[in-house]
Design a protein around this motif. Structure first.
Motif, PDB file in Angstrom:
ATOM      1  N   UNK A 132       1.368  -1.331  -0.359  1.00 54.57           N
ATOM      2  CA  UNK A 132      -0.203   0.179   0.067  1.00 54.57           C
ATOM      3  C   UNK A 132       0.858   0.857  -0.352  1.00 54.57           C
ATOM      4  N   UNK A 133       0.488   2.020  -1.312  1.00 52.96           N
ATOM      5  CA  UNK A 133       1.228   3.185  -1.124  1.00 52.96           C
ATOM      6  C   UNK A 133       0.514   4.434  -0.698  1.00 52.96           C
ATOM      7  N   UNK A 134      -0.865   4.364  -0.778  1.00 52.29           N
ATOM      8  CA  UNK A 134      -1.760   5.460  -0.526  1.00 52.29           C
ATOM      9  C   UNK A 134      -2.863   4.920   0.659  1.00 52.29           C
ATOM     10  N   UNK A 135      -2.510   4.853   1.917  1.00 53.26           N
ATOM     11  CA  UNK A 135      -3.393   3.963   2.960  1.00 53.26           C
ATOM     12  C   UNK A 135      -4.610   5.050   3.224  1.00 53.26           C
ATOM     13  N   UNK A 136      -5.054   4.825   4.799  1.00 55.97           N
ATOM     14  CA  UNK A 136      -6.149   5.620   5.505  1.00 55.97           C
ATOM     15  C   UNK A 136      -7.623   5.367   4.773  1.00 55.97           C
ATOM     16  N   UNK A 137      -7.300   4.783   4.040  1.00 51.34           N
ATOM     17  CA  UNK A 137      -9.080   4.040   3.140  1.00 51.34           C
ATOM     18  C   UNK A 137      -8.971   2.233   2.165  1.00 51.34           C
TER      19      UNK A 137
END
Length: 138
Positions: free
Chosen positions: A122-127
């Motif tokens: 994951x390179x742009x998490x929190x979703x």
């Protein structure tokens, strides 16, 4: 020939993270009943990757350092993509690490080489994110 489809769901609490999903993919192969065939494992988001390599913590740290050197997260202003978003680096990292992997299924098992494991990166998490597992064979 049969086919089987399953989705894995992720919501990592950090911007970047690496998850070994080998057991989940093998579980899907078991559920499918397919003994001989192929399994596709595909990140269904343009800021995440699926790839095969060794499950070794030093290597995982090396990925982070190497990718950050190639596509640093900050400053956000260095990227044209970053208008209202701040994830241009995540798109570039995904391009480098790849979208999917394919593994042979032999006698109902993932047919790996030595030390090979499947990872979700994951390179742009929190979703919420998804990974597709598609198995075809007999």
């Amino acid at each position: 020939m049969k086919s089987y489809r399953k989705e894995l769901h992720f919501h990592l609490p950090t911007r970047r993270g690496l998850v070994n999903i080998t057991d989940k993919v093998q579980q899907a192969v078991n559920e499918s009943g397919i003994k001989e065939g192929m399994v596709l494992v595909n990140a269904m988001n343009i800021t995440a990757s699926v790839f095969i390599n060794d499950d070794e913590s030093g290597l995982h740290q090396d990925y982070e350092k190497w990718l950050e050197g190639l596509a640093p997260e900050k400053p956000y202003s260095q990227y044209r993509h970053n208008g209202f978003e701040d994830n241009a680096d995540a798109h570039l990292k995904r391009t480098i690490m790849g979208r999917e992997t394919v593994v042979a299924v032999t006698e109902g098992r993932l047919d790996f080489g030595t030390w090979e494991q499947i990872f979700y990166f994951e390179f742009d998490g929190k979703r919420d994110k998804r990974v597709l597992i598609k198995i075809i064979g007999d």
